[in-house]
Design a protein around this motif. Structure first.
Motif, PDB file in Angstrom:
ATOM      1  N   PRO A  17       0.829  -1.204   0.000  1.00 37.66           N
ATOM      2  CA  PRO A  17       0.000   0.000   0.000  1.00 37.66           C
ATOM      3  C   PRO A  17       0.867   1.258   0.000  1.00 37.66           C
ATOM      4  N   SER A  18       0.431   2.265  -0.729  1.00 36.49           N
ATOM      5  CA  SER A  18       1.165   3.526  -0.819  1.00 36.49           C
ATOM      6  C   SER A  18       0.192   4.692  -0.824  1.00 36.49           C
ATOM      7  N   TYR A  19       0.608   5.778  -0.157  1.00 35.02           N
ATOM      8  CA  TYR A  19      -0.146   7.027  -0.229  1.00 35.02           C
ATOM      9  C   TYR A  19       0.262   7.741  -1.501  1.00 35.02           C
ATOM     10  N   ILE A  20      -0.730   8.094  -2.280  1.00 36.67           N
ATOM     11  CA  ILE A  20      -0.493   8.708  -3.582  1.00 36.67           C
ATOM     12  C   ILE A  20      -1.222  10.037  -3.652  1.00 36.67           C
ATOM     13  N   MET A  21      -0.564  11.043  -4.238  1.00 36.81           N
ATOM     14  CA  MET A  21      -1.172  12.342  -4.495  1.00 36.81           C
ATOM     15  C   MET A  21      -1.193  12.534  -6.008  1.00 36.81           C
ATOM     16  N   ILE A  22      -2.356  12.892  -6.517  1.00 40.31           N
ATOM     17  CA  ILE A  22      -2.514  13.130  -7.946  1.00 40.31           C
ATOM     18  C   ILE A  22      -3.166  14.491  -8.136  1.00 40.31           C
ATOM     19  N   ARG A  23      -2.553  15.333  -8.941  1.00 31.64           N
ATOM     20  CA  ARG A  23      -3.097  16.669  -9.233  1.00 31.64           C
ATOM     21  C   ARG A  23      -3.635  16.670 -10.662  1.00 31.64           C
ATOM     22  N   VAL A  24      -4.873  17.109 -10.809  1.00 29.10           N
ATOM     23  CA  VAL A  24      -5.480  17.244 -12.132  1.00 29.10           C
ATOM     24  C   VAL A  24      -5.963  18.678 -12.311  1.00 29.10           C
ATOM     25  N   ARG A  25      -6.030  19.096 -13.550  1.00 28.59           N
ATOM     26  CA  ARG A  25      -6.462  20.459 -13.858  1.00 28.59           C
ATOM     27  C   ARG A  25      -7.977  20.577 -13.663  1.00 28.59           C
ATOM     28  N   GLY A  26      -8.380  21.662 -13.020  1.00 29.09           N
ATOM     29  CA  GLY A  26      -9.805  21.954 -12.844  1.00 29.09           C
ATOM     30  C   GLY A  26     -10.350  21.450 -11.518  1.00 29.09           C
ATOM     31  N   HIS A  27     -11.528  21.906 -11.189  1.00 33.87           N
ATOM     32  CA  HIS A  27     -12.213  21.482  -9.968  1.00 33.87           C
ATOM     33  C   HIS A  27     -13.160  20.343 -10.310  1.00 33.87           C
ATOM     34  N   LEU A  28     -12.958  19.216  -9.670  1.00 28.85           N
ATOM     35  CA  LEU A  28     -13.802  18.061  -9.917  1.00 28.85           C
ATOM     36  C   LEU A  28     -15.089  18.189  -9.109  1.00 28.85           C
ATOM     37  N   GLY A  29     -16.185  17.891  -9.734  1.00 27.16           N
ATOM     38  CA  GLY A  29     -17.488  17.911  -9.071  1.00 27.16           C
ATOM     39  C   GLY A  29     -17.816  16.538  -8.512  1.00 27.16           C
ATOM     40  N   PRO A  30     -18.956  16.438  -7.846  1.00 25.57           N
ATOM     41  CA  PRO A  30     -19.348  15.166  -7.217  1.00 25.57           C
ATOM     42  C   PRO A  30     -19.425  14.001  -8.202  1.00 25.57           C
ATOM     43  N   VAL A  49      -6.691  18.139  -6.104  1.00 22.08           N
ATOM     44  CA  VAL A  49      -5.644  17.254  -5.618  1.00 22.08           C
ATOM     45  C   VAL A  49      -6.301  16.050  -4.956  1.00 22.08           C
ATOM     46  N   LEU A  50      -6.076  14.894  -5.548  1.00 17.26           N
ATOM     47  CA  LEU A  50      -6.610  13.636  -5.014  1.00 17.26           C
ATOM     48  C   LEU A  50      -5.523  12.974  -4.194  1.00 17.26           C
ATOM     49  N   THR A  51      -5.878  12.525  -2.999  1.00 22.85           N
ATOM     50  CA  THR A  51      -4.923  11.880  -2.117  1.00 22.85           C
ATOM     51  C   THR A  51      -5.572  10.643  -1.512  1.00 22.85           C
ATOM     52  N   GLY A  52      -4.800   9.556  -1.472  1.00 19.47           N
ATOM     53  CA  GLY A  52      -5.363   8.373  -0.851  1.00 19.47           C
ATOM     54  C   GLY A  52      -4.385   7.231  -0.753  1.00 19.47           C
ATOM     55  N   LEU A  53      -4.771   6.269   0.067  1.00 25.81           N
ATOM     56  CA  LEU A  53      -3.980   5.054   0.240  1.00 25.81           C
ATOM     57  C   LEU A  53      -4.454   4.036  -0.787  1.00 25.81           C
ATOM     58  N   GLU A  66      -9.105   5.819 -14.883  1.00 25.82           N
ATOM     59  CA  GLU A  66     -10.291   6.667 -14.698  1.00 25.82           C
ATOM     60  C   GLU A  66      -9.997   8.108 -15.118  1.00 25.82           C
ATOM     61  N   ILE A  67      -8.807   8.578 -14.789  1.00 26.82           N
ATOM     62  CA  ILE A  67      -8.428   9.941 -15.188  1.00 26.82           C
ATOM     63  C   ILE A  67      -8.433  10.053 -16.706  1.00 26.82           C
ATOM     64  N   GLU A  68      -7.898   9.062 -17.369  1.00 29.05           N
ATOM     65  CA  GLU A  68      -7.884   9.079 -18.832  1.00 29.05           C
ATOM     66  C   GLU A  68      -9.302   8.977 -19.402  1.00 29.05           C
ATOM     67  N   THR A  69     -10.112   8.088 -18.833  1.00 29.34           N
ATOM     68  CA  THR A  69     -11.485   7.906 -19.317  1.00 29.34           C
ATOM     69  C   THR A  69     -12.294   9.191 -19.197  1.00 29.34           C
ATOM     70  N   LEU A  70     -12.086   9.921 -18.104  1.00 31.03           N
ATOM     71  CA  LEU A  70     -12.823  11.169 -17.888  1.00 31.03           C
ATOM     72  C   LEU A  70     -12.230  12.336 -18.669  1.00 31.03           C
ATOM     73  N   GLY A  71     -11.087  12.113 -19.325  1.00 31.93           N
ATOM     74  CA  GLY A  71     -10.465  13.175 -20.119  1.00 31.93           C
ATOM     75  C   GLY A  71      -9.841  14.266 -19.267  1.00 31.93           C
ATOM     76  N   LEU A  72      -9.421  13.905 -18.049  1.00 29.74           N
ATOM     77  CA  LEU A  72      -8.820  14.894 -17.154  1.00 29.74           C
ATOM     78  C   LEU A  72      -7.361  15.107 -17.523  1.00 29.74           C
ATOM     79  N   ASP A  73      -6.869  16.322 -17.275  1.00 34.71           N
ATOM     80  CA  ASP A  73      -5.459  16.637 -17.506  1.00 34.71           C
ATOM     81  C   ASP A  73      -4.669  16.289 -16.254  1.00 34.71           C
ATOM     82  N   LEU A  74      -3.862  15.251 -16.333  1.00 34.65           N
ATOM     83  CA  LEU A  74      -3.000  14.848 -15.221  1.00 34.65           C
ATOM     84  C   LEU A  74      -1.800  15.787 -15.187  1.00 34.65           C
ATOM     85  N   LEU A  75      -1.638  16.492 -14.064  1.00 37.73           N
ATOM     86  CA  LEU A  75      -0.556  17.466 -13.932  1.00 37.73           C
ATOM     87  C   LEU A  75       0.613  16.937 -13.112  1.00 37.73           C
ATOM     88  N   GLU A  76       0.303  16.100 -12.107  1.00 36.29           N
ATOM     89  CA  GLU A  76       1.356  15.666 -11.195  1.00 36.29           C
ATOM     90  C   GLU A  76       0.900  14.409 -10.463  1.00 36.29           C
TER      91      GLU A  76
END
Length: 97
Positions: A17-30, A49-53, A66-76
């Motif tokens: 298990p690892s804690y991962i932080m992922i930053r995507v462009r824009g504000h994600l809604g529910p 900024v998504l963070t989780g174990l 999922e990020i690719e499927t939703l067409g989100l811009d992965l920044l970090e």
């Protein structure tokens, strides 16, 4: 366009298990956040900024898919040290202490 060589490090994710932080462009809604049930979210500037174990590498690939499927811009994306037990992150809000 110059190519950024990136930093050399031994930060790999195996099957532990690892804690991962992922930053995507824009504000994600529910609706978009429903695709990331293992991740907490907070807004930072114009980004989310998504963070989780994540339990293993397969789970990380699932989140990236999922990020690719939703067409989100992965920044970090970073592997983080485990947070203190008293710190949790709210759903697209500030850290809850």
């Amino acid at each position: 366009m110059p190519i950024h060589p990136g930093r050399q490090h031994n930060c790999t994710m195996g099957d532990d298990p690892s804690y991962i932080m992922i930053r995507v462009r824009g504000h994600l809604g529910p609706t978009a956040l429903a695709a990331f049930p293992r991740m907490s979210c907070r807004h930072q500037g114009a980004d989310s900024v998504l963070t989780g174990l994540l339990p293993d590498r397969s789970a990380l690939y699932g989140v990236l898919a999922e990020i690719e499927t939703l067409g989100l811009d992965l920044l970090e994306m970073r592997k983080l040290p485990p947070p203190p037990q008293s710190q949790e992150f709210g759903s697209c809000g500030a850290a809850v202490l």
